[in-house]
Scaffold this active site. Structure first.
Site, PDB file in Angstrom:
ATOM      1  N   GLU A  66       0.848  -1.195   0.000  1.00 28.06           N
ATOM      2  CA  GLU A  66       0.000   0.000   0.000  1.00 28.06           C
ATOM      3  C   GLU A  66       0.880   1.241   0.000  1.00 28.06           C
ATOM      4  O   GLU A  66       1.695   1.436   0.899  1.00 28.06           O
ATOM      5  CB  GLU A  66      -0.909   0.036   1.229  1.00 28.06           C
ATOM      6  N   ARG A 126      -5.523   9.215   1.695  1.00 31.39           N
ATOM      7  CA  ARG A 126      -6.413   9.418   2.827  1.00 31.39           C
ATOM      8  C   ARG A 126      -6.532  10.895   3.209  1.00 31.39           C
ATOM      9  O   ARG A 126      -5.524  11.565   3.473  1.00 31.39           O
ATOM     10  CB  ARG A 126      -5.904   8.624   4.026  1.00 31.39           C
ATOM     11  N   HIS A 179     -13.118   4.080   8.618  1.00 30.01           N
ATOM     12  CA  HIS A 179     -12.245   4.050   9.791  1.00 30.01           C
ATOM     13  C   HIS A 179     -12.877   4.857  10.921  1.00 30.01           C
ATOM     14  O   HIS A 179     -13.348   5.972  10.702  1.00 30.01           O
ATOM     15  CB  HIS A 179     -10.871   4.644   9.462  1.00 30.01           C
ATOM     16  N   LYS A 193     -13.390  -2.587   3.713  1.00 31.32           N
ATOM     17  CA  LYS A 193     -12.431  -2.461   4.816  1.00 31.32           C
ATOM     18  C   LYS A 193     -13.101  -1.643   5.919  1.00 31.32           C
ATOM     19  O   LYS A 193     -13.448  -0.478   5.713  1.00 31.32           O
ATOM     20  CB  LYS A 193     -11.147  -1.763   4.347  1.00 31.32           C
ATOM     21  N   ARG A 231      -5.517  -7.747  14.433  1.00 31.52           N
ATOM     22  CA  ARG A 231      -4.737  -7.590  13.196  1.00 31.52           C
ATOM     23  C   ARG A 231      -4.141  -8.926  12.762  1.00 31.52           C
ATOM     24  O   ARG A 231      -3.921  -9.153  11.574  1.00 31.52           O
ATOM     25  CB  ARG A 231      -3.632  -6.550  13.402  1.00 31.52           C
ATOM     26  N   GLN A 290      -0.576  -0.730  14.734  1.00 31.12           N
ATOM     27  CA  GLN A 290      -0.112  -1.508  13.577  1.00 31.12           C
ATOM     28  C   GLN A 290       1.172  -2.258  13.911  1.00 31.12           C
ATOM     29  O   GLN A 290       2.112  -1.690  14.440  1.00 31.12           O
ATOM     30  CB  GLN A 290       0.116  -0.562  12.405  1.00 31.12           C
TER      31      GLN A 290
END
Length: 231
Positions: free
Chosen positions: A34, A61, A121, A148, A189, A214
């Protein structure tokens, strides 16, 4: 326990050369790369597509959904479309984006053989299941190839709630990435790619994380290896 989902590494750099230099060391460990266009000062996707031996996902984004892009919405969408024209195989567009602009990305993707991820999100909470189901319903009718949905978890119950959404997506034969940000969401995750999730996202290193909680690519693979050795 079989691994079913893909691993995507998220990378941001000022230009194409920086993206390529940063991501190449971890390319053997991932399925998708990504590229965060909103983190680039000099956008150049064609060299990335030509140099990175993995499918490229482009995301631009806006600040209103936790990103860095501050320009006009039309200019933001135009950059995504240009990236698809340059060979990006996936494009991420937010569910909250104006419908006509989402439609522009969908048309461009269809023309160039790319797949569109419609994303949502929540950086504050994990909404009740009814609201999560409504978000999923909107994605199902949006024309997206993939969904997503990412929330923020503060308890194990919230992490489990977002993961449960994947079973509903599977029942509709709709590829969905669903997991939670934050410390309580870290386990999701990893769990997502064992529970029917389409893809999880990791960072090149912990210091280069593009979202709260993350994991790094190497940490994610260490956990996957541990599961393989113990199950």
């Amino acid at each position: 326990m079989a691994l079913s989902g893909l691993i995507c590494v998220s990378v941001t750099a000022e230009d194409a050369a920086g993206v390529i230099a940063a991501v190449m060391p971890v390319v053997p460990l991932v399925d998708v790369v990504e590229i965060r266009l909103d983190g680039m000062r000099h956008t150049g996707i064609a060299p990335c597509v030509a140099s990175i031996p993995r499918p490229v996902l482009v995301t631009n984004r806006p600040t209103w959904e936790g990103g860095r892009y501050v320009g006009s919405e039309q200019a933001r969408i135009n950059l995504l479309c240009q990236a698809v024209q340059a060979g990006a195989q996936y494009a991420d567009i937010e569910l909250r984006t104006a419908e006509e602009l989402r439609a522009q990305v969908l048309r461009e993707a269809r023309q160039y053989g790319a797949r569109v991820i419609i994303s949502n999100h929540d950086f504050q909470e994990t909404p009740p299941l009814a609201r999560l189901r409504e978000t999923l319903r909107q994605m199902l009718i949006s024309g997206a190839d993939i969904g997503k949905i990412v929330t923020t978890a503060t308890t194990p119950e919230e992490a489990g709630r977002i993961l449960s959404l994947q079973q509903e997506a599977l029942a509709s034969q709709f590829p969905l990435s669903a997991f939670a940000m934050g410390s309580a969401g870290k386990i999701s995750r990893l769990a997502t790619i064992y529970l029917g999730g389409f893809m999880t996202y990791a960072a090149i290193t912990q210091q280069q994380a593009t979202a709260p909680g993350q994991l790094s690519v190497h940490d994610l693979h260490a956990l996957i290896s541990l599961l393989k050795d113990t199950i």
